[in-house]
Design a protein around this motif. Structure first.
Motif, PDB file in Angstrom:
ATOM      1  N   ARG A  44     -36.069  20.982 -41.803  1.00 51.92           N
ATOM      2  CA  ARG A  44     -35.112  21.838 -41.109  1.00 51.92           C
ATOM      3  C   ARG A  44     -34.618  21.113 -39.867  1.00 51.92           C
ATOM      4  NH1 ARG A  44     -35.848  28.212 -39.714  1.00 51.92           N
ATOM      5  NH2 ARG A  44     -33.849  28.507 -38.624  1.00 51.92           N
ATOM      6  N   ASP A  76     -28.031  21.303 -46.687  1.00 42.17           N
ATOM      7  CA  ASP A  76     -27.641  22.636 -47.137  1.00 42.17           C
ATOM      8  C   ASP A  76     -27.774  23.574 -45.949  1.00 42.17           C
ATOM      9  OD1 ASP A  76     -27.244  21.995 -49.898  1.00 42.17           O
ATOM     10  OD2 ASP A  76     -29.422  21.922 -50.132  1.00 42.17           O
ATOM     11  N   THR A  77     -26.801  24.446 -45.766  1.00 44.73           N
ATOM     12  CA  THR A  77     -26.830  25.379 -44.643  1.00 44.73           C
ATOM     13  C   THR A  77     -26.875  26.806 -45.157  1.00 44.73           C
ATOM     14  OG1 THR A  77     -25.566  23.838 -43.256  1.00 44.73           O
ATOM     15  CG2 THR A  77     -25.626  26.137 -42.568  1.00 44.73           C
ATOM     16  N   THR A  78     -27.793  27.594 -44.626  1.00 44.27           N
ATOM     17  CA  THR A  78     -27.934  28.998 -45.022  1.00 44.27           C
ATOM     18  C   THR A  78     -27.814  29.888 -43.787  1.00 44.27           C
ATOM     19  OG1 THR A  78     -30.341  28.884 -44.807  1.00 44.27           O
ATOM     20  CG2 THR A  78     -29.420  28.419 -46.980  1.00 44.27           C
ATOM     21  N   ARG A  79     -27.449  31.120 -44.043  1.00 42.11           N
ATOM     22  CA  ARG A  79     -27.290  32.095 -42.962  1.00 42.11           C
ATOM     23  C   ARG A  79     -28.529  32.984 -42.862  1.00 42.11           C
ATOM     24  NH1 ARG A  79     -22.943  30.291 -40.034  1.00 42.11           N
ATOM     25  NH2 ARG A  79     -21.233  29.708 -41.439  1.00 42.11           N
ATOM     26  N   GLY A  80     -28.581  33.784 -41.825  1.00 44.68           N
ATOM     27  CA  GLY A  80     -29.644  34.770 -41.686  1.00 44.68           C
ATOM     28  C   GLY A  80     -30.741  34.340 -40.742  1.00 44.68           C
ATOM     29  N   THR A  82     -33.807  33.470 -41.298  1.00 48.04           N
ATOM     30  CA  THR A  82     -34.556  32.276 -41.722  1.00 48.04           C
ATOM     31  C   THR A  82     -33.625  31.128 -42.097  1.00 48.04           C
ATOM     32  OG1 THR A  82     -34.634  33.064 -44.008  1.00 48.04           O
ATOM     33  CG2 THR A  82     -36.474  33.673 -42.563  1.00 48.04           C
ATOM     34  N   GLY A  83     -32.336  31.296 -41.769  1.00 47.03           N
ATOM     35  CA  GLY A  83     -31.369  30.277 -42.148  1.00 47.03           C
ATOM     36  C   GLY A  83     -31.380  29.073 -41.223  1.00 47.03           C
ATOM     37  N   SER A  85     -29.899  24.638 -41.091  1.00 52.87           N
ATOM     38  CA  SER A  85     -29.483  23.458 -41.862  1.00 52.87           C
ATOM     39  C   SER A  85     -30.717  22.688 -42.299  1.00 52.87           C
ATOM     40  CB  SER A  85     -28.571  22.564 -41.019  1.00 52.87           C
ATOM     41  OG  SER A  85     -27.358  23.227 -40.718  1.00 52.87           O
TER      42      SER A  85
END
Length: 246
Positions: A44, A76-80, A82-83, A85
């Protein structure tokens, strides 16, 4: 002529490199650490605010750098809650697709010729057949066998796909995923440019026969024969590829 200083001497001759945009410099440093393994898959990355502080740049600069890395499938990038890059896990198929697009552009711009692609294929695929003969298991051989059926009863497009599936499968069962990554984009470009309507029915039948012989050599563990047969097969196809540039 070099400039002269007021005191009479010549000014220094400087060798300079253009300064890159800040987001490119950030992306380049992160890319180097990802590619070198310093940042392994799944790692991360610090938050945008933290990265901005580390690099001494704004969040918008960091965001643009991360967008560039994501477009290259490096993160990969995620939201939230626990998000964030994360360094992406390598995907051989996706890498091969990206390389295929780049090779296609080079060929279309005449920066690379079809002959270059054929030469590379001749260096890679016969050796892949040798490895397959040494390493393929029963499941691998069953997969390859499914691609050697005669294609005379198939429509041209379907038969064309089966012929290419044979070569893709042969390389994939070599046990070396890097060979797959190297061969797939080359074959994808050649496949896209081949004028299948210029290939006669007897030529397709000859290709089918070659594939059966190669399969039998691989299945029998005859590495030398498999390598030789693939090389001869590709050389026999060379005139078909050369017509692409007519």
């Amino acid at each position: 002529m070099a400039a002269t200083r007021p005191g009479g001497g010549e000014s220094a001759k400087l060798r300079v490199r253009p300064v890159q945009a800040a987001y490119r410099q950030v992306a380049e440093q992160l890319r180097d650490q990802i590619v070198s393994g310093a940042l392994p898959s799944g790692s991360r990355l610090p938050s945008e605010t933290e990265l901005g502080s580390m690099f001494g740049v704004s969040r918008s600069t960091v965001r643009e750098a991360l967008r560039q890395l994501a477009s290259q499938h490096l993160i990969d990038t995620t939201r939230g809650v626990t998000g964030g890059s994360f360094v992406a896990a390598p995907d051989a198929g996706r890498i091969a697709d990206n390389l295929g697009g780049s090779l296609g552009l080079l060929v279309n711009s005449r920066g690379m010729s079809v002959d270059n692609l054929i030469e590379a294929r001749l260096l890679l695929e016969p050796h892949a057949a040798r490895l397959a003969a040494d390493r393929a298991c029963e499941q691998d051989l069953a997969e390859l066998r499914r691609t050697v059926e005669g294609t005379g009863h198939l429509d041209p497009d379907e038969g064309f796909t089966v012929h290419w599936d044979f070569h893709t499968t042969l390389v994939s069962i070599s046990g070396n995923p890097l060979l797959h990554v190297m061969c797939s984009p080359i074959n994808a470009v050649l496949r896209g440019r081949m004028h299948r309507d210029r290939i006669s029915r007897p030529a397709w039948d000859g290709i089918d026969e070659d594939h059966v012989k190669i399969y039998e050599a691989v299945a029998g563990g005859e590495a030398d024969i498999a390598e030789t047969l693939v090389r001869e097969h590709l050389l026999g196809l060379k005139p078909l590829y050369e017509r692409m540039e007519d």
